[in-house]
Motif scaffolding. Structure first.
Motif, short mmCIF file in Angstrom:
data_model
loop_
_atom_site.label_atom_id
_atom_site.label_comp_id
_atom_site.label_asym_id
_atom_site.label_seq_id
_atom_site.Cartn_x
_atom_site.Cartn_y
_atom_site.Cartn_z
N GLY A 1 55.44 -16.73 16.66
CA GLY A 1 56.27 -16.13 17.69
C GLY A 1 56.99 -17.18 18.52
N ILE A 2 56.31 -18.28 18.83
CA ILE A 2 56.93 -19.36 19.60
C ILE A 2 58.00 -20.06 18.76
N ILE A 3 57.72 -20.25 17.47
CA ILE A 3 58.71 -20.87 16.59
C ILE A 3 59.99 -20.03 16.57
N ARG A 4 59.83 -18.70 16.44
CA ARG A 4 61.01 -17.81 16.45
C ARG A 4 61.73 -17.88 17.79
N ASP A 5 60.97 -17.99 18.88
CA ASP A 5 61.57 -18.09 20.21
C ASP A 5 62.45 -19.33 20.31
N VAL A 6 61.93 -20.47 19.85
CA VAL A 6 62.71 -21.72 19.90
C VAL A 6 63.95 -21.60 19.02
N VAL A 7 63.80 -21.04 17.81
CA VAL A 7 64.94 -20.85 16.92
C VAL A 7 66.00 -19.98 17.59
N ILE B 1 70.07 -24.51 11.76
CA ILE B 1 68.75 -24.82 12.30
C ILE B 1 67.81 -25.06 11.13
N PHE B 2 67.07 -26.15 11.19
CA PHE B 2 66.17 -26.53 10.11
C PHE B 2 64.73 -26.49 10.61
N LEU B 3 63.82 -26.11 9.73
CA LEU B 3 62.39 -26.14 10.02
C LEU B 3 61.75 -27.17 9.13
N SER B 4 61.01 -28.07 9.74
CA SER B 4 60.31 -29.13 9.00
C SER B 4 58.82 -29.04 9.31
N SER B 5 58.02 -28.80 8.28
CA SER B 5 56.58 -28.62 8.46
C SER B 5 55.83 -29.91 8.19
N VAL C 1 61.39 -27.65 14.86
CA VAL C 1 62.64 -26.90 14.83
C VAL C 1 63.75 -27.89 15.16
N ILE C 2 64.71 -28.05 14.25
CA ILE C 2 65.67 -29.15 14.32
C ILE C 2 67.10 -28.61 14.33
#
Length: 237
Positions: free
Chosen positions: A84-90, A102-106, A113-114
């Protein structure tokens, strides 16, 4: 120079710019002006104040801006177990920079979130060399006005990035028998005294009582204060 008869190669050597880039500029001379216009500070784009306030909080909590050859890279590190926080930042980055990717790097335990953009330092003038706790961090007047108008969104950033909601317990003897009590509290942990002070300032604006429980930790522990902060920022998820 081109109108004067210079070749692309000669112009490239004189300006230190690749031939391919010079040709792109010649085909679309307004491209640089359009990119500048998309900036909320040096252009004329309208700043989405609520999402920006939250993104500012996320940046101060667990964000970083680095320099690349042609752009700046904004990176917000999120707990991998909190989608949920990841989606919020995106969503916040997408609102502030709607035309960017927007890129996600795990990596183990976390997701970055980049977003890449030339104008991130315009929106985050706190950017600078070294770690945030090693340099002064102060908001500009326009940023303080945004946070003052949207303190709940700003507080979501630090408490959802560098904060936690924990349950403390204590045991008291009541009528000769031990009785266990549990109560929640919010904590924000940050090594920068300036960032902690900004968090406390926003809590004061929102009317949420806080205390500094150790040199790096801001705690919200009174029952009514925890309830108020829960209502303002929501639970981490």
């Amino acid at each position: 120079m081109r109108r004067a008869g210079e070749t692309w190669s000669a112009i490239s050597r004189a300006l230190g710019v690749s031939v391919s880039q010079l040709i792109l500029w010649s085909r679309d001379p307004d491209a640089v002006a359009r990119r500048r216009a998309a900036c909320h500070r040096c252009g004329n784009a309208l700043l989405p104040r609520m999402q920006y306030s939250a993104l500012l909080g996320f940046y101060l909590g667990d964000g970083h801006i680095s320099r690349a050859p042609r752009y700046y890279r904004l990176r917000i590190t999120c707990d991998q177990s909190m989608p949920g926080i990841i989606r919020d930042v995106v969503d916040c980055i997408g609102a502030v920079r709607p035309s960017g990717k927007i890129f996600l790097s795990s990596h183990p335990g976390a997701v970055d979130v980049i977003s890449n953009w030339q104008h991130w330092p315009c929106l985050f003038p706190q950017h600078g060399p070294g770690r945030k706790q090693e340099r002064p961090i102060a908001l500009e007047d326009w940023q303080r006005r945004v946070v003052a108008d949207h303190q709940a969104h700003f507080l979501r950033g630090p408490f959802h990035s560098d904060g936690c909601r924990v349950t403390n317990s204590t045991c008291k003897v009541i009528a000769g028998a031990p009785k266990r009590y549990e109560y929640p509290r919010w904590q924000f942990v940050n090594a920068s005294a300036d960032i902690r002070a900004l968090c406390c300032w926003a809590l004061d604006l929102a009317g949420v009582a806080w205390r500094q429980s150790n040199p790096r930790v801001i705690s919200v522990s009174r029952r009514e204060a925890v309830a108020a902060l829960d209502a303002l920022i929501g639970l981490k998820s």
